[in-house]
Design a protein around this motif. Structure first.
Motif: not given
Length: 78
Positions: A5, A30, A34, A39-43, A45-46, A49
């Protein structure tokens, strides 16, 4: 926060600094980011943020992420 991230944040920061000044600019989705960074959308988003915390970008509900305009500098001594 993961190191991936942070690495993505640094890459996006470089792009944002290049794009800044071109007016209001929307960042890629996003999902696109990604896929681009494998990578994932969670990463993603990190990383987004982290950039939001630094004031480089902001989010509008249902519209996406945008580059923040440059900060106004006011010198009262002038």
């Amino acid at each position: 926060m993961g190191t991936l991230a942070n690495a993505i944040k640094e890459t996006l920061t470089e792009n944002i600094m290049r794009w800044r000044g071109e007016g209001e600019m929307k960042l890629p989705s996003e999902r696109y980011l990604s896929e681009q960074h494998s990578t994932t959308r969670v990463t993603i988003r990190e990383a987004l943020k982290l950039l939001e915390t630094e004031g480089l970008i902001y989010r509008e509900n249902r519209r996406g992420w945008f580059i923040s305009p440059p900060k106004l500098r006011y010198d009262p001594s002038v």
